[in-house]
Structure formats: structure tokens, C-alpha cells
Design an enzyme around this catalytic site. Structure first.
Site, PDB file in Angstrom:
ATOM      1  N   ASP A  46       0.865  -1.175   0.000  1.00  0.00           N
ATOM      2  CA  ASP A  46       0.000   0.000   0.000  1.00  0.00           C
ATOM      3  C   ASP A  46       0.909   1.234   0.000  1.00  0.00           C
ATOM      4  O   ASP A  46       2.137   1.140   0.159  1.00  0.00           O
ATOM      5  CB  ASP A  46      -0.964  -0.011   1.192  1.00  0.00           C
ATOM      6  CG  ASP A  46      -2.205   0.852   0.925  1.00  0.00           C
ATOM      7  OD1 ASP A  46      -2.148   1.717   0.034  1.00  0.00           O
ATOM      8  OD2 ASP A  46      -3.221   0.672   1.619  1.00  0.00           O
TER       9      ASP A  46
HETATM   10  C1  NOJ Z   1      -3.937   3.967   0.187  1.00  0.00           C
HETATM   11  C2  NOJ Z   1      -5.163   3.116   0.368  1.00  0.00           C
HETATM   12  O1  NOJ Z   1      -5.106   2.416   1.590  1.00  0.00           O
HETATM   13  C3  NOJ Z   1      -5.392   2.139  -0.760  1.00  0.00           C
HETATM   14  O2  NOJ Z   1      -6.630   1.534  -0.574  1.00  0.00           O
HETATM   15  C4  NOJ Z   1      -5.309   2.821  -2.088  1.00  0.00           C
HETATM   16  O3  NOJ Z   1      -5.608   1.931  -3.125  1.00  0.00           O
HETATM   17  C5  NOJ Z   1      -3.916   3.410  -2.233  1.00  0.00           C
HETATM   18  N1  NOJ Z   1      -3.706   4.389  -1.189  1.00  0.00           N
HETATM   19  C6  NOJ Z   1      -3.674   4.044  -3.594  1.00  0.00           C
HETATM   20  O4  NOJ Z   1      -4.368   5.219  -3.714  1.00  0.00           O
END
Ligand code: NOJ
Length: 736
Positions: free
Chosen positions: A262
Site C-alpha cells: 500500500d
Molecule cells: C492507500 C489506500 O489504503 C489504498 O486503498 C489505495 O488503493 C492506495 N492508497 C492508492 O491510492
């Protein structure tokens, strides 16, 4: 490209080029043209930008075609970029938030919504979406409940698989398809206290039985990418959890695709206290099985040194780079580097009439009628005044609809003005959407407060309410109060809205509330003061039309709760499929002392999972079983007859729950194992049958084997998770 050619390509790459494939950079790094700002702060060079494997959040056919062309021309081996983005509940045509989609109990409809999102995103040049989010949610404080399909493992599994199939179709070669990235693996929905990015403390049994099934369903449906979650499990952050990513995800669950971290999660290993420095973070994450580093400098700045020092075998890099290249190849990017990116197609499909109609249908089917006394709903139209901050707010998309334009959203007011039966109804905001002393934090900056003067707005609304036969109150949380980093410790409506409710209730007893927002809130005051409550969630681009059609009875609310409405925040986490405890409490919570209960509030939520009314009524016969015992190889059919007892057509969601009465480990009081939607004419009856087979009775036993255990089981079939309509059967012990 043939696999042998792809292998050859991998062999031909330099170490720098292979490491480049493992890096995803934020789209805004591309805007500068040179290495400045955040890219420079991260210590990146022109070379790093030139070798990156992927960019996220860049959209638009023209832009992506240009970027891909330039990038491939500069790349030593002309390897195309992978473009990923968060296409969560639609791209430009916004569907209801996933939590609302869960309420449809209709995987086919959800699949259709995902297919439309894919079609639009593909035209805009996107290759992979960071969806579905299959996290199980039991705590409404967590802002990200809006992005989940709810509290039940079985329902979530159906929905996660449906979304993957919708995005990816039968083959990624089909036009208008994108790859799905399942997230957040694993257990992110169990963030302690509902606080985002927080620790998850789960037993392995709960992880396996409740959380993993939806992820497994998405893997089985063929999702190409998995995102490791931010949280720790057993005190290990997922991006560092080799057991989770290799043993569980790859070996047990059979996932063959690419794993991405993430956002900045590798850098966050330092804050977790898992890595002493960036180099160690790179080592730990690669060893754990993270193939691609989303937006942190960890891989790009450290892997080469680690290989040169002999600490990381180059083979690890090769394996991860292979998985990235393999994904690019499965997407056909070596032959069609732009895939479906096409400006003409964008014009034709984005927000097309067909897409809008599908979004409206999905919204209507996601609405949950929680209360409807004195047949408050449906309304005729001309007898009502529409009051509340949500009457004219365009914020009907979830917080993740980052590529949508609020101007494309049909507000309730716009829909009223278009409909012949409501064209002239009076409307008023009544109050601002949020309390002036509680500024709402948006993704980038605080949300500008509503400009209305609270006292004047209230007075105008009360005057309207006095003159109308009925008041439709459009209330709810601001959409930025849910989504990522939007947890709340208090889940009541803003004070100004509660005051509006009080004042309107004094002026007019016939109140129907349309409740907007991304989480189940504490709505006790609404239950007390309104005769009808329709949960409309965040219904998307066509939200206003869907709401007005439903209020007028042109569409029957057939949604059922995918997540319960808690009694209040002190009850959280709450879910219907809990264990019984040694002191299950039933009765008067004020009187008895030593049961598992609170002294001041009930154990039961305000509205349970699966609950929802219709404009008609349904009656259930008692549960009939085809036999009262079965061997592991046999099956039992459990059936009920459902009758439409009202005067209009309606759709009921018939739900099957099972309960193992005594087992080697404590079992949930009931678990959803099937559901069926039936459309019935007034007076019509239909038999609804479910086949019960041994695999539906399994549990993780003392040795963590997933097996069934002989003994007695209860079968419940009814309209929601609180049904008492039950029968019993025995799973025979064949060894005896
Ligand atoms: C953080 C988030 O937790 C995740 O769900 C998301 O896809 C990513 N950022 C990318 O934006």
C-alpha cells in the site's frame, strides 16, 4: 509475447532495469517534467523515473498515450508502463459506495457495475484498479467501511468475486476490461478502535474463518494483483509478513499474480519499528513477498546496494520482476501498450445514458427502508416539503470517487425539478451539512463550510414544514467523514442536523428521513422522531433520481443491510455472527446482572444485518427440512414458502443461516450461508429452497483443519439475521 520471449526479456534486463519494474511512482511525479519537488525530496533521479514499472493516478486517454509513447521510447528495453488507479465505485459514472452495493444482495448487479467502471476506466487508459476491497468490517467508526461490502464473510465473498469478474471479464483481452487488485491483505477491517491504519489483533481462527473467505473468493475469481495491508497482524505489518504473503496467500490460497504494497507502506516499516533503516525495510519487504513498492523510495534506493553486498540474492529480484512483467504481458501491453485508451471511446462511454441508467438501478436496489409507519412512504409528491442539507448537495459520491466531477451528479433537488409529480415541491436546506465547529477534513484540505446562515435556514425550514402535509428530511454525514483516514469516535449526526430534526418534529409529525452517508450511524433520534427512514448511503451520480423515484414509489426499496446499524458507538464492534459466550444474555438488561451485557444499552444493534422493509409485506411459512439427519455425503433441502401480503409487487431477500450447536471450538450464533431474491406479485406465494451440504458446516477445528463435526445444527430462514424461524437437523457420525 510468448513466455519464452518474456523470460528472454527478463534475462536481458540490467539489475537497475529489473529493480525499476518493482517501483510504482505517484502520477504527480510526471507533471514536473524534471526531477523537482517530491520526486527530488525522495532522492530520485531522471534515471529512476525513466525505469519505473508503474505510475498511479494518471488518467485520460490522451495523456496516457503520450506518456506511454515517450516512456517506451526512452526505456532501454522499451517496456511499457502499467497505469493503476483507484476506480472504486465507478470512474466518471459513479455507482453507490461498495457498502451500499453490498445491500443489494445482488452479485450480478454488482458485477455489472464493476464492468461499467472498467469500461470507462479502460477508455481513459487505466490498466489496473485498486479494487475490490474485501475487508470484513465490524466497526462503524472505521471510515473505510464505505469501501467494504459489509460485516458478513459469505456476502463479502460473493461481492468480491463479482467485482473481480466485472472488472476482468472472461479474459483481459476483451475490450473494456481492467485487472483487479484485491485489497487490503489481510484483516485491515479489524483496525483496533476503528481507527484507520491501526493494529489488527485477530486470532488465526478468526482471520481464517471470517476474514479470509472474501479474499479467497477474489483470488479464485482470478484477480491479478493483491495489495498488502497497512496493519499489523500478530504484530507484523503485512508488507513484512512472509507467512501471510507466501504461506497463506501464495501456497494455501493459490495466488499467482503480483503483490503490491500500500502507499508508502515500505517506508512505514520504520515507524512500525520493524526495520531500523530503509535498507532493512527493503530487505524485509522483498523477502516477505512484496513485488512492487507503491510510492516509497525503499526499493529504488536500496535494492541494488543489497544485491551488490550479497545480502539480497538477485533471484529474489528476478522473481518479483517476473511477476510484474507477467502482468504486463497478461494485459497484452507489449503488443498493445495503450490498450483501450482512446479519446473517442472516452467521449462515447463516460457518463453514457446506459451507464447512468445502470448506476441509478444499482442505487435504487441499494436503498434500505429501515422504518415506515403509517405508510409514510411512498409519497404522492405534491404533499411534501423537502428539507435538509442533502436536498441540494452534490456530494452523493463516496470519498473515493476521485475522478468524478460533482457537477455530473444529479442532486435530490435537481431530480425533484425534473419529475412531473414533484416539480413544484418546496425545498430548503434547513442547516449546514456539518457543524461549523467541526470542520470536515477533505483528502487534500478542509472542506469549505456551507454558506447558509444557520438561524435563517432553520426558520425558513420550520415555516415550510408547518405548511406541508409531510416533510422529507434529507440528512446525513458529509461524504468526507468516511473513506480513508476518516475514522470517527462519535457516529452521531452533526448537532445542527439533530437540532433541525427536533424543530421540524415540533412543527410536523409526518417526517420521512432520507439518510445519506458512508457508514451506519447512531440514528436513535431519527428512529424516535421520524415515521420513515430510508438509508440511501452515498448513491452516486444518479443518486437524486434514484431517491426521488423511490420516495414516489416508482421503485420499491429492496436493499437489505450489509452492515448493522449499531445502537450507539459504545456497542462497537458489533456483528450478528458473534459467539454465544458462556453467559448469553436474553431478557431485561436493566434487571439481570450477571449476563454478558451492558447495563445501559441492549446487546442487539438498532437494525440488524440483513434487515430491510419493502413497500409491500412478506410472510414466511415455518422451515421445512427434507430430512432431519444427513451423512457427510448427503444433502438436506431446507425450504420456506414466502408470500407477498401487501398490495404491490415487491422483492424479498430470503436468507439462510446455520448454527452448529456444539463443536470442538465455539461457533457463531448463526452464519449466513445463502440468500435468494424473489420478486412476488401481491398475494403471490413461492417456495424458496436451499440445499445444505457438508461443506457449509465446516469449521477450523482444534488442529486448524477445515472440517465438519457431527452433531446438531440449527437452520434459520427468514428476512434478516434476527429471524427466529428455525428447524434442526443432525449431521450423523458415520464412525459409530
Ligand atoms: C492507500 C489506500 O489504503 C489504498 O486503498 C489505495 O488503493 C492506495 N492508497 C492508492 O491510492
Amino acid at each position: 509475447m510468448k513466455e519464452t520471449e518474456l523470460r528472454q526479456l527478463l534475462n536481458d534486463l540490467t539489475l537497475d532495469e529489473k529493480i525499476g519494474q518493482l517501483v510504482q511512482l505517484p502520477g504527480y511525479f510526471q507533471n514536473a517534467g524534471a526531477v523537482t519537488g517530491p520526486a527530488a525530496d525522495m532522492g530520485l533521479t531522471e534515471e529512476d523515473l525513466r525505469l519505473a514499472g508503474s505510475y498511479l493516478s494518471i488518467i485520460g486517454a490522451e495523456k496516457i498515450r503520450k506518456l506511454q509513447t515517450e516512456f517506451m521510447a526512452r526505456h532501454p528495453h522499451h517496456i511499457p508502463l502499467l497505469f493503476m488507479a483507484d476506480i472504486i465505485n465507478g470512474y466518471r459514472t459513479v455507482f453507490p459506495i461498495p457498502l451500499a452495493q453490498g445491500c443489494t444482495f445482488d452479485p450480478e448487479l454488482v458485477k455489472q457495475g464493476a464492468a461499467i467502471a472498467a469500461r470507462e476506466a479502460a477508455a481513459a487508459g487505466i490498466h489496473v484498479t485498486f479494487s475490490p476491497m474485501a475487508d470484513l468490517v465490524w466497526d462503524a467508526r472505521w471510515g473505510r467501511v464505505m469501501e467494504s461490502t459489509g460485516e458478513d464473510p459469505y456476502l463479502n465473498a460473493q461481492m468480491a468475486a463479482a467485482m473481480v469478474r466485472g472488472y476482468q471479464g472472461d479474459s483481459l483481452e476483451e475490450k473494456g476490461r481492467i485487472a483487479a487488485c484485491l485489497k487490503h491483505f489481510a484483516g485491515y477491517g479489524a483496525a483496533e478502535g476503528g481507527r484507520d491504519y491501526n493494529t489488527a489483533e485477530l486470532s488465526v481462527r478468526t482471520l481464517r474463518e471470517d476474514h479470509l473467505p472474501a479474499y479467497q473468493a477474489a483470488v479464485d475469481a482470478g484477480c491479478e494483483v493483491v495489495m498488502a495491508s497497512f496493519n499489523t497482524l500478530d504484530r507484523i505489518p503485512s508488507a513484512a509478513n512472509e507467512w501471510l504473503l507466501k504461506e497463506v496467500l501464495r501456497k494455501e490460497m493459490g495466488f499467482k499474480g503480483m503483490v503490491i504494497s500500500d502507499w508508502n507502506a515500505l517506508e512505514e516499516l520504520l515507524a512500525h519499528g520493524i526495520a531500523a533503516d530503509q535498507k532493512e525495510a527493503a530487505f524485509i519487504a522483498l523477502r516477505a513477498g512484496v513485488d512492487m513498492d507503491m510510492t516509497s523510495p525503499i526499493y529504488i534506493r536500496n535494492l541494488k546496494k543489497l544485491v551488490e553486498e550479497g545480502k539480497v540474492p538477485e533471484q529474489w529480484i528476478n522473481e518479483s520482476a517476473w511477476r510484474v512483467l507477467r502482468l504486463k504481458n497478461r494485459l497484452g501491453l507489449f503488443e498493445r501498450p495503450f490498450r483501450d485508451a482512446d479519446e473517442g471511446e472516452e467521449k462515447a462511454v463516460l457518463l453514457s445514458d446506459g451507464h447512468r441508467q445502470a448506476a441509478r438501478e444499482c442505487a435504487e436496489k441499494s436503498f434500505v427502508l429501515l422504518k415506515n409507519e403509517d405508510q409514510m412512504l411512498p409519497i404522492r409528491g405534491d404533499e411534501a416539503a423537502f428539507i435538509g442539507p442533502y436536498v441540494d448537495h452534490p456530494y452523493l459520491n463516496g470519498a473515493w470517487s476521485i475522478f468524478a466531477d460533482d457537477q455530473d451528479t444529479v442532486t435530490v433537488r435537481a431530480a425533484l425539478a425534473r419529475h412531473p409529480r414533484t416539480r413544484n415541491v418546496p425545498t430548503a436546506p434547513g442547516c449546514p451539512i456539518s457543524d461549523p465547529d467541526q470542520p470536515v477534513l477533505g483528502f487534500q484540505q478542509p472542506v469549505a463550510p456551507d454558506s447558509c446562515d444557520p438561524e435563517e435556514a432553520l426558520k425558513e425550514a420550520v415555516d415550510l414544514a408547518k405548511k406541508a402535509d409531510k416533510v422529507v428530511l434529507c440528512l446525513g454525514e458529509h461524504r468526507e467523514c468516511t473513506g480513508e483516514a476518516a475514522s470517527r469516535g462519535d457516529i452521531t449526526l452533526p448537532k445542527c442536523q439533530l437540532r433541525l430534526l427536533d424543530e421540524i418534529a415540533r412543527a410536523n409529525k409526518n417526517i420521512a428521513v432520507v439518510l445519506f452517508g458512508g457508514r451506519p450511524l447512531d440514528i436513535r433520534p431519527l428512529k424516535e422522531k421520524a415515521k420513515a427512514i430510508l438509508a440511501a448511503w452515498l448513491p452516486g451520480s444518479e443518486g437524486g433520481n434514484a431517491v426521488v423515484r423511490t420516495l414516489l414509489g416508482e421503485s420499491d426499496p429492496s436493499g437489505r443491510l450489509s452492515m448493522c446499524f449499531p445502537w450507539c458507538v459504545g456497542q462497537l464492534p458489533v456483528h450478528y455472527n458473534h459467539l454465544n459466550t458462556g453467559r448469553p444474555f436474553r431478557g431485561d438488561y436493566h434487571a439481570a446482572r450477571f449476563g454478558s451485557k451492558y447495563q445501559d444499552i441492549p446487546n442487539e444493534p438498532l437494525y440488524p444485518f440483513g434487515f430491510g422493509l419493502s413497500y409491500t409485506g412478506f410472510a414466511y411459512s415455518s422451515v421445512k427440512l427434507s430430512a432431519d439427519s444427513m451423512t457427510k455425503k448427503q444433502r438436506i433441502t431446507a425450504s420456506v414458502t414466502v408470500t407477498n401480503t401487501g398490495s404491490r409487487e415487491g422483492t424479498e431477500t430470503v436468507q439462510l443461516y446455520l448454527h452448529d450447536l456444539a463443536a470442538s471450538v465455539a461457533r457463531p450464533v448463526r452464519q449466513l450461508k445463502g440468500f435468494r431474491k424473489v420478486k412476488l406479485e401481491p398475494g403471490e406465494s413461492r417456495e424458496v429452497a436451499f440445499v445444505i451440504s457438508e461443506d457449509m458446516l465446516r469449521l477450523y477445528d482444534l488442529s486448524m483443519r477445515f472440517v465438519s463435526e457431527p452433531g446438531e445444527f440449527e437452520v434459520f430462514i427468514g428476512p434478516d439475521s434476527a429471524t427466529d424461524n428455525r428447524a434442526r437437523f443432525t449431521l450423523l457420525d458415520e464412525a459409530r
